[in-house]
Design an enzyme around this catalytic site. Structure first.
Site, PDB file in Angstrom:
ATOM      1  N   CYS A   7       0.868  -1.188   0.000  1.00 58.88           N
ATOM      2  CA  CYS A   7       0.000   0.000   0.000  1.00 58.88           C
ATOM      3  C   CYS A   7       0.901   1.234   0.000  1.00 58.88           C
ATOM      4  CB  CYS A   7      -0.984  -0.010   1.170  1.00 58.88           C
ATOM      5  SG  CYS A   7      -0.211   0.069   2.803  1.00 58.88           S
ATOM      6  N   ASN A  10       2.335   1.509   4.305  1.00 58.71           N
ATOM      7  CA  ASN A  10       2.678   0.251   4.997  1.00 58.71           C
ATOM      8  C   ASN A  10       2.405   0.335   6.508  1.00 58.71           C
ATOM      9  OD1 ASN A  10       5.618  -1.881   5.489  1.00 58.71           O
ATOM     10  ND2 ASN A  10       3.531  -2.493   5.084  1.00 58.71           N
ATOM     11  N   CYS A  12      -1.330   0.844   7.394  1.00 57.21           N
ATOM     12  CA  CYS A  12      -2.766   0.536   7.543  1.00 57.21           C
ATOM     13  C   CYS A  12      -3.152  -0.711   6.751  1.00 57.21           C
ATOM     14  CB  CYS A  12      -3.629   1.726   7.109  1.00 57.21           C
ATOM     15  SG  CYS A  12      -3.420   3.207   8.135  1.00 57.21           S
ATOM     16  N   ARG A  13      -3.312  -0.584   5.417  1.00 56.26           N
ATOM     17  CA  ARG A  13      -3.875  -1.685   4.639  1.00 56.26           C
ATOM     18  C   ARG A  13      -2.939  -2.884   4.482  1.00 56.26           C
ATOM     19  NH1 ARG A  13      -5.200   2.144  -0.288  1.00 56.26           N
ATOM     20  NH2 ARG A  13      -3.286   3.043   0.587  1.00 56.26           N
ATOM     21  N   SER A  14      -1.695  -2.649   4.048  1.00 56.92           N
ATOM     22  CA  SER A  14      -0.843  -3.824   3.728  1.00 56.92           C
ATOM     23  C   SER A  14      -0.396  -4.621   4.953  1.00 56.92           C
ATOM     24  CB  SER A  14       0.334  -3.433   2.832  1.00 56.92           C
ATOM     25  OG  SER A  14       1.178  -2.503   3.442  1.00 56.92           O
ATOM     26  N   ASP A 123      -8.081   3.827   1.120  1.00 54.01           N
ATOM     27  CA  ASP A 123      -7.133   4.270   2.148  1.00 54.01           C
ATOM     28  C   ASP A 123      -7.922   4.769   3.362  1.00 54.01           C
ATOM     29  OD1 ASP A 123      -5.268   5.537   3.676  1.00 54.01           O
ATOM     30  OD2 ASP A 123      -4.444   6.754   2.046  1.00 54.01           O
TER      31      ASP A 123
END
Ligand code: 4NP
Length: 155
Positions: A7, A10, A12-14, A123
């Site tokens: 993401c 690095n 939050c999402r990934s 995001d």
């Protein structure tokens, strides 16, 4: 097989995708390696966002020990599949690809659930708590599809 989640930050999402797919690997008894990275250098060495850590914890997944890092060209050699969260991550990674082999490794993760839709995992960074839960639901679903397809192909 080695899987990389990517993401922007690095944090939050990934890292959440990394934690969820690792959890699925244990549950489905899969022999895989999972890591994550950011396209930016904003959060190198940092733990995931506290809101992501607590969201993951609510779902029984501990990602508090992960550390942010930036995507490197050598990741194309280390990983078989590079899952990106949105079209901006996709363009960034594709621009770094050295050849067609590198390019074929890059996939929008939600295309595993909704083929050819090119949907983004939004995001959540500037969002409210519900944005983090929404990300969890999307990634849990995607990682389950990925893990089940691996189970069926014996990795
Ligand atoms: P991520 O979220 O890409 O899911 O880790 C973000 C985290 C931080 C920033 C942007 C997105 N930032 O601009 O600092």
């Amino acid at each position: 097989m080695n899987y990389l989640m990517v993401c922007l930050g690095n944090i939050c999402r990934s890292p959440l995708a990394e934690g969820i797919l690792r959890d699925k690997a244990v549950k489905y008894n899969l022999d895989i390696i999972v890591d994550s990275a950011g396209t930016s250098n904003y959060h190198i060495g940092q733990a995931p966002d506290s809101r992501t850590i607590s969201n993951a914890k609510q779902h029984g997944i501990n990602i508090s020990n992960l550390k942010g890092r930036q995507f490197q060209i050598s990741d194309f050699d280390k990983f078989d599949v590079i899952f990106v969260m949105d079209s901006s991550n996709y363009s960034y990674i594709i621009d770094l690809a050295r050849n067609e082999i590198d390019r074929t490794k890059v996939e929008l993760i939600l295309n595993r659930v909704y083929p050819n839709s090119n949907m983004a995992v939004p995001d959540p960074y500037l969002g409210a708590e519900q944005a983090f839960e929404n990300v969890f639901i999307l990634l849990e679903n995607a990682c389950d599809v990925i893990a089940r397809s691996l189970k069926n192909s014996n990795n």
